[in-house]
Structures are given as C-alpha cells and as structure tokens.
Design a protein around this motif. Structure first.
Motif, short mmCIF file in Angstrom:
data_model
loop_
_atom_site.label_atom_id
_atom_site.label_comp_id
_atom_site.label_asym_id
_atom_site.label_seq_id
_atom_site.Cartn_x
_atom_site.Cartn_y
_atom_site.Cartn_z
N ALA A 1 0.81 -1.24 0.00
CA ALA A 1 0.02 -0.07 -0.01
C ALA A 1 1.00 1.20 -0.08
CB ALA A 1 -1.03 0.03 1.22
N GLU A 2 1.91 1.20 0.89
CA GLU A 2 2.79 2.35 1.00
C GLU A 2 3.74 2.48 -0.54
OE1 GLU A 2 5.36 1.66 4.34
OE2 GLU A 2 3.73 2.09 5.67
N MET A 3 3.75 1.47 -1.41
CA MET A 3 4.48 1.68 -2.46
C MET A 3 3.53 2.10 -3.63
SD MET A 3 7.04 -1.61 -2.13
CE MET A 3 8.13 -1.11 -3.60
N VAL A 4 2.23 1.96 -3.60
CA VAL A 4 1.29 2.23 -4.53
C VAL A 4 0.48 3.54 -4.13
CG1 VAL A 4 1.15 0.13 -5.94
CG2 VAL A 4 -0.42 0.66 -3.89
N GLY A 5 0.54 4.22 -2.98
CA GLY A 5 -0.21 5.18 -2.62
C GLY A 5 -1.79 4.96 -2.23
N ALA A 6 -1.93 3.82 -1.73
CA ALA A 6 -3.27 3.46 -1.33
C ALA A 6 -3.52 3.11 0.09
CB ALA A 6 -3.65 2.25 -2.31
N ALA A 7 -4.60 2.81 0.71
CA ALA A 7 -4.99 2.26 1.73
C ALA A 7 -4.82 0.63 2.10
CB ALA A 7 -6.27 2.66 2.48
N ARG A 8 -4.28 0.03 3.05
CA ARG A 8 -3.90 -1.32 3.00
C ARG A 8 -5.24 -2.15 2.76
NH1 ARG A 8 -5.64 -5.04 5.79
NH2 ARG A 8 -6.58 -3.64 7.52
N GLU A 9 -6.27 -1.49 3.28
CA GLU A 9 -7.85 -2.22 3.14
C GLU A 9 -7.96 -2.51 1.61
OE1 GLU A 9 -7.31 0.40 5.27
OE2 GLU A 9 -7.36 -0.69 7.11
N SER A 10 -7.63 -1.52 0.86
CA SER A 10 -7.99 -1.31 -0.50
C SER A 10 -7.20 -2.18 -1.23
CB SER A 10 -7.92 0.09 -1.21
OG SER A 10 -8.69 1.12 -0.47
N VAL A 11 -5.83 -2.28 -0.79
CA VAL A 11 -4.89 -3.04 -1.56
C VAL A 11 -5.16 -4.67 -1.32
CG1 VAL A 11 -2.25 -3.98 -1.30
CG2 VAL A 11 -2.82 -1.37 -1.38
N SER A 12 -5.77 -5.03 -0.23
CA SER A 12 -6.14 -5.99 0.22
C SER A 12 -7.19 -6.70 -0.59
CB SER A 12 -6.39 -6.42 1.61
OG SER A 12 -5.30 -6.18 2.60
N ARG A 13 -8.12 -5.84 -0.84
CA ARG A 13 -9.45 -6.07 -1.63
C ARG A 13 -8.96 -6.22 -3.39
NH1 ARG A 13 -11.66 -2.32 1.58
NH2 ARG A 13 -11.50 -0.85 0.20
N ALA A 14 -8.09 -5.33 -3.63
CA ALA A 14 -7.65 -5.56 -5.18
C ALA A 14 -6.76 -6.63 -5.40
CB ALA A 14 -6.64 -4.22 -5.33
N LEU A 15 -6.04 -7.15 -4.28
CA LEU A 15 -5.21 -8.33 -4.68
C LEU A 15 -6.07 -9.64 -4.51
CD1 LEU A 15 -2.19 -7.58 -2.08
CD2 LEU A 15 -1.98 -7.96 -4.61
N ALA A 16 -6.98 -9.43 -3.83
CA ALA A 16 -8.04 -10.64 -3.85
C ALA A 16 -8.52 -10.64 -5.05
CB ALA A 16 -9.16 -10.48 -2.86
N GLU A 17 -9.16 -9.61 -5.69
CA GLU A 17 -9.57 -9.42 -7.19
C GLU A 17 -8.67 -9.88 -8.11
OE1 GLU A 17 -11.26 -5.67 -7.81
OE2 GLU A 17 -12.26 -5.48 -5.87
N LEU A 18 -7.54 -9.62 -7.78
CA LEU A 18 -6.46 -9.92 -9.15
C LEU A 18 -6.03 -11.62 -9.12
CD1 LEU A 18 -3.77 -7.00 -8.69
CD2 LEU A 18 -5.22 -7.54 -10.71
N ARG A 19 -6.24 -12.10 -7.87
CA ARG A 19 -6.04 -13.59 -7.63
C ARG A 19 -7.38 -14.27 -8.20
NH1 ARG A 19 -3.47 -12.20 -2.87
NH2 ARG A 19 -5.28 -12.22 -1.83
N GLU A 20 -8.25 -13.72 -8.04
CA GLU A 20 -9.69 -14.34 -8.65
C GLU A 20 -9.75 -14.14 -10.15
OE1 GLU A 20 -13.21 -12.49 -6.97
OE2 GLU A 20 -12.68 -13.02 -4.93
N GLU A 21 -8.92 -13.07 -10.65
CA GLU A 21 -9.04 -12.86 -12.05
C GLU A 21 -7.77 -13.96 -12.68
OE1 GLU A 21 -8.28 -9.07 -12.97
OE2 GLU A 21 -10.16 -8.27 -11.88
N GLY A 22 -7.03 -14.43 -11.87
CA GLY A 22 -6.07 -15.39 -12.22
C GLY A 22 -4.78 -14.61 -12.72
N ILE A 23 -4.58 -13.57 -12.45
CA ILE A 23 -3.42 -12.74 -12.80
C ILE A 23 -2.06 -13.14 -12.34
CG2 ILE A 23 -2.29 -10.33 -12.74
CD1 ILE A 23 -4.96 -10.79 -14.46
N TRP A 24 -2.00 -13.45 -11.02
CA TRP A 24 -0.91 -14.18 -10.42
C TRP A 24 -1.12 -14.52 -8.82
CZ3 TRP A 24 -0.68 -8.71 -11.06
CH2 TRP A 24 -0.62 -7.98 -10.05
N GLU A 25 -0.42 -15.14 -8.30
CA GLU A 25 -0.46 -15.79 -7.00
C GLU A 25 0.39 -15.03 -6.03
OE1 GLU A 25 -2.62 -17.56 -5.27
OE2 GLU A 25 -3.80 -17.57 -7.34
N ARG A 26 0.22 -14.79 -4.79
CA ARG A 26 1.40 -14.08 -4.08
C ARG A 26 2.10 -15.27 -3.27
NH1 ARG A 26 0.67 -9.78 -0.29
NH2 ARG A 26 2.68 -9.65 -0.54
#
Length: 188
Positions: free
Chosen positions: A163-188
């Motif tokens: 979040a600190e690296m992309v200029g966003a709130a942690r909660e928003s990053v968590s949601r966006a990462l979950a969406e990206l995983r659902e889309e099959g973009i990549w795994e963490r």
C-alpha cells in the motif's frame, strides 16, 4: 565488501556507518551535510504525511548513493531514509563530496545519469498515481519488481508495505489483490 559503483572511489576518504533494520538514516526536512554510498543492505526512501500515512518512493541497494539531492538545493532532506535490513554505508561530508565530484568528471556524469533516472522514475510514479487505478498500479509494481530481480519482495511484502508503494490504503490493497487472484493474474 567491495562494490562495483562509479562512486566507490569518491568515498575512499569517507566514514563507515552500520544501520540496524528499521533504523533511520535521516528524516525529511533535516539539514543535509552528508551523502551516502550503500555498501551492503537496502535503504527505503519514503515520505510521511502529517497524519501518519507513509508513501515509499523507492528502495536503494549496494552501489547506489543517497542524500545527494539536498546537497545541491536548499531546504533540507527531501524524504526519509530507513534501513530495511542491516545496512553498511560510507558517508562523505558535503564539501568532500563536491571536491571529489569536481576532480572526477566520470563520477559527475554518473551522478547526472542517476539524477535523470530518478527524475524519470518520479515522472512515472506521478503518471501512475494520476491515471491508473489501484489494480493497474499493483500490476505495474509487480512487473517492475520482477524486472529489477526483486520478485521475492512481492512474495514476502505485507499488504501495508505494498500500500505504501502504490499510494493506497492497506484495506484497498487487500481487496484489489483478492480481485487479481480471482482473475488469475498471479498468486502471491
């Protein structure tokens, strides 16, 4: 440890410094009188808002210099610098650094190239923050880290660090990462 850096010869007369993980090297707006060369370890450069929000500008590693900007302009340090891991540095006072740069045109040219690269990076970050949504900024960060050979950081980073690296709130990053995983973009 010997490092390959066009700046290493400049720091021959410098002083050594070792920082523990999380130790602050300097603070934003602090008066600047020293430039540093990283010999080992990593330094995170970032900003801190009055309300406590952090924004990571970059991380620097072995062979890179930091603290040079404030030596050329008034107004003190432009950001905070903190050790990410145990970090070994060489410090050089402003007067000695400027004399060494004047005596070595190849080092002056290397400094100009680094400043230009950092300006280009700042322009890219402004573009991302202005025109990209959060998921796009996260994708961009992922591919940039991968290109820099730092993909392992992506896997171990906390949502707060991302979040600190992309200029966003942690909660928003968590949601966006979950969406990206659902889309099959990549795994963490």
């Amino acid at each position: 440890m010997d490092i390959s850096s066009p700046f290493a010869p400049l720091f021959a007369g410098g002083f050594p410094l070792v920082l523990a993980p999380g130790e602050q090297l300097f603070f934003q707006a602090e008066e600047a009188g020293t430039v540093y060369l990283i010999r080992e370890g990593r330094i995170r450069i970032g900003l801190l808002s009055a309300d406590g929000r952090s924004f990571t500008l970059t991380e620097l590693g072995p062979g890179e210099i930091l603290g040079e900007t404030a030596l050329f302009v008034d107004g003190g340090r432009t950001a905070n610098a903190m050790a990410v891991e145990e970090t070994h540095l060489m410090g050089l006072r402003k007067e000695d650094f400027l004399k060494a740069i004047a005596a070595r045109p190849e080092a002056a040219l290397a400094l100009i190239m680094i400043l230009a690269r950092r300006l280009r990076e700042a322009d890219r970050r402004i573009e991302e923050l202005t025109f990209m949504g959060l998921k796009e900024r996260l994708r961009s960060l992922y591919y940039r880290l991968k290109e820099e050979g730092r993909a392992e950081f992506w896997r171990r980073a906390t949502h707060q660090e991302l979040a600190e690296m992309v200029g966003a709130a942690r909660e928003s990053v968590s949601r966006a990462l979950a969406e990206l995983r659902e889309e099959g973009i990549w795994e963490r």
